[in-house]
Write a protein that holds these residues in place. Structure first.
Motif, PDB file in Angstrom:
ATOM      1  N   SER A 122       0.835  -1.206   0.000  1.00  0.00           N
ATOM      2  CA  SER A 122       0.000   0.000   0.000  1.00  0.00           C
ATOM      3  C   SER A 122       0.866   1.251   0.000  1.00  0.00           C
ATOM      4  O   SER A 122       0.590   2.211  -0.729  1.00  0.00           O
ATOM      5  N   GLU A 123       1.936   1.243   0.801  1.00  0.00           N
ATOM      6  CA  GLU A 123       2.870   2.380   0.818  1.00  0.00           C
ATOM      7  C   GLU A 123       3.555   2.553  -0.526  1.00  0.00           C
ATOM      8  O   GLU A 123       3.657   3.661  -1.046  1.00  0.00           O
ATOM      9  N   LYS A 124       4.021   1.454  -1.103  1.00  0.00           N
ATOM     10  CA  LYS A 124       4.738   1.514  -2.371  1.00  0.00           C
ATOM     11  C   LYS A 124       3.826   1.956  -3.525  1.00  0.00           C
ATOM     12  O   LYS A 124       4.293   2.559  -4.484  1.00  0.00           O
ATOM     13  N   MET A 125       2.536   1.647  -3.411  1.00  0.00           N
ATOM     14  CA  MET A 125       1.583   2.026  -4.455  1.00  0.00           C
ATOM     15  C   MET A 125       1.553   3.544  -4.647  1.00  0.00           C
ATOM     16  O   MET A 125       1.371   4.035  -5.759  1.00  0.00           O
ATOM     17  N   GLU A 126       1.784   4.280  -3.571  1.00  0.00           N
ATOM     18  CA  GLU A 126       1.731   5.741  -3.618  1.00  0.00           C
ATOM     19  C   GLU A 126       2.776   6.335  -4.568  1.00  0.00           C
ATOM     20  O   GLU A 126       2.541   7.362  -5.196  1.00  0.00           O
ATOM     21  N   THR A 127       3.929   5.692  -4.683  1.00  0.00           N
ATOM     22  CA  THR A 127       5.021   6.243  -5.493  1.00  0.00           C
ATOM     23  C   THR A 127       5.424   5.339  -6.653  1.00  0.00           C
ATOM     24  O   THR A 127       6.414   5.617  -7.334  1.00  0.00           O
ATOM     25  N   ALA A 128       4.669   4.278  -6.885  1.00  0.00           N
ATOM     26  CA  ALA A 128       5.034   3.319  -7.931  1.00  0.00           C
ATOM     27  C   ALA A 128       4.849   3.921  -9.321  1.00  0.00           C
ATOM     28  O   ALA A 128       3.866   4.617  -9.582  1.00  0.00           O
ATOM     29  N   PRO A 129       5.797   3.652 -10.220  1.00  0.00           N
ATOM     30  CA  PRO A 129       5.631   4.119 -11.603  1.00  0.00           C
ATOM     31  C   PRO A 129       4.539   3.314 -12.309  1.00  0.00           C
ATOM     32  O   PRO A 129       4.186   2.216 -11.863  1.00  0.00           O
ATOM     33  N   ALA A 130       4.026   3.836 -13.395  1.00  0.00           N
ATOM     34  CA  ALA A 130       2.980   3.143 -14.157  1.00  0.00           C
ATOM     35  C   ALA A 130       3.521   1.861 -14.784  1.00  0.00           C
ATOM     36  O   ALA A 130       2.802   0.873 -14.921  1.00  0.00           O
ATOM     37  N   SER A 131       4.789   1.860 -15.167  1.00  0.00           N
ATOM     38  CA  SER A 131       5.402   0.665 -15.750  1.00  0.00           C
ATOM     39  C   SER A 131       6.892   0.659 -15.421  1.00  0.00           C
ATOM     40  O   SER A 131       7.455   1.674 -15.020  1.00  0.00           O
ATOM     41  N   ILE A 132       7.486  -0.486 -15.601  1.00  0.00           N
ATOM     42  CA  ILE A 132       8.922  -0.675 -15.365  1.00  0.00           C
ATOM     43  C   ILE A 132       9.569  -0.944 -16.714  1.00  0.00           C
ATOM     44  O   ILE A 132       9.049  -1.721 -17.524  1.00  0.00           O
ATOM     45  N   THR A 133      10.709  -0.320 -16.954  1.00  0.00           N
ATOM     46  CA  THR A 133      11.383  -0.514 -18.237  1.00  0.00           C
ATOM     47  C   THR A 133      12.371  -1.666 -18.166  1.00  0.00           C
ATOM     48  O   THR A 133      12.939  -1.963 -17.120  1.00  0.00           O
ATOM     49  N   CYS A 134      12.568  -2.283 -19.312  1.00  0.00           N
ATOM     50  CA  CYS A 134      13.527  -3.367 -19.453  1.00  0.00           C
ATOM     51  C   CYS A 134      14.941  -2.779 -19.378  1.00  0.00           C
ATOM     52  O   CYS A 134      15.192  -1.686 -19.882  1.00  0.00           O
ATOM     53  N   ASP A 135      15.825  -3.514 -18.737  1.00  0.00           N
ATOM     54  CA  ASP A 135      17.218  -3.068 -18.662  1.00  0.00           C
ATOM     55  C   ASP A 135      18.180  -4.110 -19.230  1.00  0.00           C
ATOM     56  O   ASP A 135      19.374  -4.082 -18.954  1.00  0.00           O
ATOM     57  N   CYS A 136      17.650  -5.027 -20.048  1.00  0.00           N
ATOM     58  CA  CYS A 136      18.475  -6.103 -20.600  1.00  0.00           C
ATOM     59  C   CYS A 136      19.429  -5.620 -21.691  1.00  0.00           C
ATOM     60  O   CYS A 136      20.538  -6.114 -21.793  1.00  0.00           O
ATOM     61  N   LEU A 137      18.950  -4.699 -22.493  1.00  0.00           N
ATOM     62  CA  LEU A 137      19.755  -4.147 -23.579  1.00  0.00           C
ATOM     63  C   LEU A 137      19.770  -2.637 -23.463  1.00  0.00           C
ATOM     64  O   LEU A 137      18.850  -2.050 -22.911  1.00  0.00           O
ATOM     65  N   PRO A 138      20.800  -1.994 -24.014  1.00  0.00           N
ATOM     66  CA  PRO A 138      20.797  -0.530 -23.995  1.00  0.00           C
ATOM     67  C   PRO A 138      19.605   0.008 -24.794  1.00  0.00           C
ATOM     68  O   PRO A 138      19.185  -0.617 -25.765  1.00  0.00           O
ATOM     69  N   HIS A 139      19.074   1.125 -24.360  1.00  0.00           N
ATOM     70  CA  HIS A 139      17.995   1.834 -25.064  1.00  0.00           C
ATOM     71  C   HIS A 139      16.705   1.034 -25.126  1.00  0.00           C
ATOM     72  O   HIS A 139      16.002   1.063 -26.120  1.00  0.00           O
ATOM     73  N   MET A 140      16.361   0.337 -24.072  1.00  0.00           N
ATOM     74  CA  MET A 140      15.116  -0.427 -24.041  1.00  0.00           C
ATOM     75  C   MET A 140      14.023   0.347 -23.314  1.00  0.00           C
ATOM     76  O   MET A 140      12.955  -0.179 -23.077  1.00  0.00           O
ATOM     77  N   GLU A 141      14.276   1.607 -22.963  1.00  0.00           N
ATOM     78  CA  GLU A 141      13.350   2.374 -22.143  1.00  0.00           C
ATOM     79  C   GLU A 141      11.943   2.449 -22.726  1.00  0.00           C
ATOM     80  O   GLU A 141      10.963   2.535 -22.019  1.00  0.00           O
TER      81      GLU A 141
END
Length: 150
Positions: A122-141
């Motif tokens: 519940s606490e984390k929901m307050e500041t959670a981003p809408a989505s998480i980006t992949c970090d497997c390859l460069p420029h996957m944002e």
């Protein structure tokens, strides 16, 4: 090798450490006795594992008369957190949530643990981003799905 590097412990060494953590230190005789109740391991195997844990600086040993007494150099909590953190460092950022969901569905938790998790979420929901980006390859944002060819 760093003092108390939990990532270097074998599954057998983890079993020995769990006894020593639970007992808050233990003699070799006691570890051998308790370990033999769990596993069909010889005394020499258990002594070898204790020696390896001392070499890895997971345990320190004190000689009390003719007995050896073992004390952990790292807490159980610190060891578990380190191993889990290092494992999660190897996972794609986008997949970490699904891994945790799979764990939650397959493990058993006390009601108190569940309440704490619900509160933290519940606490984390307050500041959670809408989505998480992949970090497997460069420029996957900009990828919305890990399987996409970006």
């Amino acid at each position: 090798m760093k003092k108390g590097d939990a990532t270097l412990m074998s599954p057998a060494e983890w079993e020995i450490m769990r006894i020593i953590w639970t007992k808050k230190g233990s003699s070799s005789k006691e570890v051998i006795s308790l370990m033999q109740l769990k596993r069909n391991w010889s005394e020499s195997t258990i002594k070898t594992l204790l020696g390896r844990l001392v070499e890895k600086k997971m345990l320190q040993t004190n000689k009390e008369g003719r007995r050896f007494f073992y004390q952990p150099t790292i807490t159980e909590s610190d060891a578990m957190n380190k191993v889990v953190s290092e494992l999660f460092d190897h996972l794609c950022n986008m997949k970490k949530g699904s891994v945790i969901l799979n764990l939650l569905s397959s493990l058993t938790f006390s009601r108190e643990d569940i309440k704490k998790m619900q509160s933290l979420l519940s606490e984390k929901m307050e500041t959670a981003p809408a989505s998480i980006t992949c970090d497997c390859l460069p420029h996957m944002e900009n990828c919305s799905m890990h399987e996409k060819n970006c």
